[in-house]
Design an enzyme around this catalytic site. Sequence first.
Site, PDB file in Angstrom:
ATOM      1  NE  ARG A 224      69.688  16.757  -2.884  1.00 47.19           N
ATOM      2  CZ  ARG A 224      70.880  16.787  -3.797  1.00 47.19           C
ATOM      3  NH1 ARG A 224      70.852  17.615  -4.781  1.00 47.19           N
ATOM      4  NH2 ARG A 224      71.977  16.084  -3.422  1.00 47.19           N
ATOM      5  CG  HIS A 272      69.335  16.138 -10.121  1.00 46.55           C
ATOM      6  ND1 HIS A 272      68.521  15.645  -8.821  1.00 46.55           N
ATOM      7  CD2 HIS A 272      70.538  16.624  -9.756  1.00 46.55           C
ATOM      8  CE1 HIS A 272      69.444  16.038  -7.831  1.00 46.55           C
ATOM      9  NE2 HIS A 272      70.530  16.573  -8.401  1.00 46.55           N
TER      10      HIS A 272
HETATM   11  C1  GLV Z   1      73.820  16.517  -6.754  1.00 50.78           C
HETATM   12  O1  GLV Z   1      72.815  16.665  -6.702  1.00 50.78           O
HETATM   13  C2  GLV Z   1      75.076  16.552  -5.599  1.00 50.78           C
HETATM   14  O2  GLV Z   1      74.233  16.782  -4.706  1.00 50.78           O
HETATM   15  O3  GLV Z   1      76.009  16.624  -5.905  1.00 50.78           O
END
Ligand code: GLV
Length: 309
Positions: A224, A272
């Site tokens: 993250r 992401h």
């Molecule tokens: C994506 O970021 C997840 O947590 O699956």
Amino acid sequence: MRIVVSVPGAFRIEPWVDAVKGALPEAEVSAWDKAPANWADYAIVWAPEGALFEDQRALKAVFNLGAGVDALLALAALPPGLPVVRLGDAGMSVQMAEYVCQAVIRFARGLGEYEREMKAGIWSAKRAPARSDFPVGVMGLGAIGARVARALAAFDYPVLGWSRSPKTVAGVASYCGPAGLDAFLRASRILVCALPLTPDTRGILCRATLEKLRPEGYLINVGRGAHLIEDDLLELLDEGVIKGATLDVFTEEPLRGDHPFLRQPSITLTPHISAVTNRHLSVEQIAQKIKRFEAGAAIDGVVERTRGY
Ligand code: GLV
């Protein structure tokens, strides 16, 4: 059985509702914003609004359409006793392994430099680097981290793993807990973060951590954004302590158009996407878990609230 589904506005909700109906034909399924108050037994969500939990007070469990539950647990409206279930491996760890291996290989083989040189008309083949010069340290040895570590070991990189509690992964030198962190970092040159975001891991990728890597270290963050102190990384790149970084996650997403990462040539960025939730596999997994939950059987992935994942 009644189920509400909620995904962020950027996604179309209908295909998700249809997928849940397909996997659980006996259930009544509705988009959350179309369901009556206190209607649902279960919620299947990704980054929901807190209002969902104020509106649906009869939920027996909430299923997260992702591995990381940090955004869900941060909601003040989430009832303390409500079981929260995270997604297990639903086609995500193989994508993560693929993404991290390409980033490691790019660093270890100097591919970015070759690309720049070729475009500048420079043909300069260098000696193949020794894999032993690129030990990779993987932080987090859950389903995702373990798969990443095994994939790297299959390419004969020295692989180290660090996790909260002791874990054994074949071919991976394992370290654990705060006591094992220092030795793990000092033995690693490329650091990969595949940790869940919890109060203990927030900001863990900071100067004090990154400075301990072997000289000319690299960072790959697929956890993250909030794991990383972004200014520390920028400074360490300027100082040459860290040589390059591949980042898939950011403190603020989408990344602002004026973010300094965009101007730093040693950082490779992606939006992401290192592991994208597969609709079919994730809904199928959740459907099986709901059936077991209804039958009173144990299910995997129930989040320990105090631990944060
Ligand atoms: C994506 O970021 C997840 O947590 O699956």
